[in-house]
Scaffold this active site. Structure first.
Site, short mmCIF file in Angstrom:
data_model
loop_
_atom_site.label_atom_id
_atom_site.label_comp_id
_atom_site.label_asym_id
_atom_site.label_seq_id
_atom_site.Cartn_x
_atom_site.Cartn_y
_atom_site.Cartn_z
CG PHE A 1 -65.18 18.10 -81.98
CD1 PHE A 1 -63.98 18.67 -82.39
CD2 PHE A 1 -65.14 16.88 -81.31
CE1 PHE A 1 -62.76 18.05 -82.13
CE2 PHE A 1 -63.92 16.25 -81.03
CZ PHE A 1 -62.74 16.85 -81.44
N GLY A 2 -66.10 16.73 -85.00
CA GLY A 2 -66.03 15.32 -85.41
C GLY A 2 -64.74 14.69 -84.95
CE1 TYR A 3 -67.37 11.93 -81.38
CE2 TYR A 3 -66.27 9.81 -81.56
CZ TYR A 3 -67.41 10.55 -81.30
OH TYR A 3 -68.59 9.90 -80.96
N GLY A 4 -64.47 10.99 -85.44
CA GLY A 4 -64.42 9.68 -86.11
C GLY A 4 -64.63 9.87 -87.60
CB SER A 5 -67.08 8.43 -89.99
OG SER A 5 -68.31 8.91 -89.49
CD GLU B 1 -72.61 10.52 -86.87
OE1 GLU B 1 -72.22 9.74 -85.98
OE2 GLU B 1 -72.06 10.63 -87.98
C1 SIN Z 1 -67.86 11.48 -85.21
O1 SIN Z 1 -67.19 11.18 -86.19
O2 SIN Z 1 -67.72 12.61 -84.66
C2 SIN Z 1 -68.89 10.58 -84.62
C3 SIN Z 1 -68.64 9.14 -84.84
C4 SIN Z 1 -68.74 8.71 -86.27
O3 SIN Z 1 -69.71 9.06 -86.95
O4 SIN Z 1 -67.86 7.99 -86.74
#
Ligand code: SIN
Length: 192
Positions: free
Chosen positions: A26-30, A101
């Site tokens: 699951f990704g929430y940012g990049s 990460e």
């Molecule tokens: C994510 O995107 O899920 C983790 C934070 C990032 O790498 O920006």
């Protein structure tokens, strides 16, 4: 030159994932807008009880060890719902993800929900609160100024915010916190 803080060793044996089984990430940012890994399937998903916060220093992507930028982590809040993207991935892409990460994120397994009402455990990278990388900053204007002036090997820090805001609009999942930060950055562009 100072060194980039890394969670690679901490993550290596975290969660004991079965190398023969595909898993959800699951990704929430990049991870929403920069998909540089192979995946088998991708779907919009959400995580209950968490919200986005720019409380991670970035020494390796959007800043440097000498002049860190800011990237996202997740903060627990009971009523919150964080929308993002879930990708079903082969175990073989995990090494590259752990590297990507490494600057303060730890692997967690969290139950994420899909639009059809189903839920599945997914790997989520969340900032380790015990490191120097985790830096709470509640003032969005202060964050915007820091982000506006930061740059690292992955590009300008402000582009992280702009690309994420656009991706959330494309997903039709507005996030007031991200949009407020985006608006502050646009104002700073006008002053320049
Ligand atoms: C994510 O995107 O899920 C983790 C934070 C990032 O790498 O920006």
């Amino acid at each position: 030159m100072s060194e980039v803080y890394s969670t690679i060793e901490k993550n290596k044996n975290r969660l004991n994932l079965d190398p023969n089984q595909a898993i959800w990430l699951f990704g929430y940012g990049s991870i929403i807008f920069k998909v540089d890994f192979e995946y088998l399937e991708a779907k919009k998903a959400y995580l209950n009880g968490f919200e986005r916060r720019f409380w991670m220093a970035s020494e390796d992507h959007r800043g440097t060890p000498e002049s860190p930028g800011r990237v996202l982590t997740l903060q627990e809040r009971r009523q919150a719902k964080c929308f993002g993207m879930a990708y079903r991935i082969d175990h073989k892409v995990l090494d590259a993800l752990d590297l990507r990460e490494q600057n303060g994120y730890l692997r967690y397994l969290k139950s994420v929900s899909f639009a059809d009402g189903s839920a599945h455990d997914a790997l989520v990278y969340i900032g380790d609160k015990t490191t120097r990388i985790y830096q709470e900053e509640h003032d969005v204007k202060t964050l915007a100024e820091l982000i506006f002036n930061s740059v690292g090997p992955s590009g300008q820090n402000k582009d992280y915010v702009y690309e994420l805001a656009q991706a959330l609009r494309d997903l039709n999942e507005p996030d007031e916190y991200i949009f407020e930060l985006e608006a502050c950055l646009r104002k700073l562009e006008e002053i320049e």
